[in-house]
Design an enzyme around this catalytic site. Structure first.
Site, PDB file in Angstrom:
ATOM      1  CB  CYS A 107      39.947  39.048  42.569  1.00 31.90           C
ATOM      2  SG  CYS A 107      38.414  38.537  43.368  1.00 31.90           S
ATOM      3  CG  HIS A 149      37.264  44.186  42.413  1.00 34.26           C
ATOM      4  ND1 HIS A 149      38.164  43.648  41.516  1.00 34.26           N
ATOM      5  CD2 HIS A 149      36.957  43.179  43.260  1.00 34.26           C
ATOM      6  CE1 HIS A 149      38.369  42.369  41.810  1.00 34.26           C
ATOM      7  NE2 HIS A 149      37.658  42.056  42.873  1.00 34.26           N
ATOM      8  CD  GLU A 150      35.840  43.984  47.005  1.00 34.46           C
ATOM      9  OE1 GLU A 150      35.097  43.005  47.184  1.00 34.46           O
ATOM     10  OE2 GLU A 150      37.032  43.867  46.680  1.00 34.46           O
ATOM     11  CG  HIS A 153      33.207  40.356  44.317  1.00 35.48           C
ATOM     12  ND1 HIS A 153      33.411  39.097  43.804  1.00 35.48           N
ATOM     13  CD2 HIS A 153      34.440  40.902  44.462  1.00 35.48           C
ATOM     14  CE1 HIS A 153      34.718  38.901  43.649  1.00 35.48           C
ATOM     15  NE2 HIS A 153      35.370  39.977  44.035  1.00 35.48           N
TER      16      HIS A 153
HETATM   17 ZN    ZN Z   1      37.381  40.374  44.017  1.00 42.76          ZN
END
Ligand code: ZN
Length: 189
Positions: A107, A149-150, A153
């Site tokens: 990341c 993953h995004e 966020h």
């Molecule tokens: Zn990340």
């Protein structure tokens, strides 16, 4: 313009992104800057939180990644992943599909920290693009992992939250150091 990537320890990374109701010139500029920042950092994805904005906005680009495969489907038909890039996801809704698979992740907000993370092999995504058009597709492989993953966020969730206990313990020192360093820099500002 290349923006500063926020590091772990900055509270903005824990904020849930607000929905984007209209693509203003500011949002359009932010998208352009996020692409520039992601490409400069050689990342495959970047969320708005990582450049200091708690919004439902992320950009992705997996072109150039040769050692890890991605798949893409439109209306159940396989499509070319590369020509679909780069990708803007605004207000994305993601439905996890398929089996759980473990794969390596890093990341940009956690320099030099990598871990195996378990995620679903595929996702079904509905989002708006930079022209406010709603579109849907299904992704697999690296692209499915990067999207999960995004989108985490955008909800204030970080990959350290998804590490298994052993990995999290092994990386505890590095993660704590990073957080302390970021907090110290923030109080000096
Ligand atoms: Zn990340």
């Amino acid at each position: 313009m290349v923006l500063t990537v926020v590091k772990f320890g900055d509270p903005v990374l824990r904020r849930k992104g607000a929905r984007i109701e209209s693509i203003t010139p500011e949002v359009r500029q932010l998208i352009a800057d996020m692409f520039e920042t992601m490409h400069a950092a050689k990342g495959v994805g970047l969320a708005a939180q990582q450049v200091g904005h708690a919004l439902q906005l992320t950009v992705l680009d997996i072109r150039g990644i040769r050692d890890r495969q991605s798949q893409l489907w439109f209306d159940r038909q396989p499509a070319d992943t590369e020509s679909f890039m780069p990708l803007v996801l605004i207000n994305p809704l993601v439905r996890p599909l398929g089996e759980l698979v473990s794969g390596p992740e890093g990341c940009l907000s956690f320099p030099h920290i990598y871990s195996e993370i378990v995620r679903t092999a595929e996702v079904e995504v509905t989002a708006q693009n930079e022209r406010s058009e709603t579109y849907s597709f299904r992704a697999g492989g690296l692209l499915a992992r990067a999207i999960q993953h995004e989108v985490d966020h955008l909800n204030g969730i970080l990959f350290i939250d998804r590490m298994d206990t052993t990995s999290r313990e092994d990386l505890k020192f590095e993660i704590d150091e990073l957080q302390a360093g970021t907090r110290a820099a923030l109080t000096r500002r």
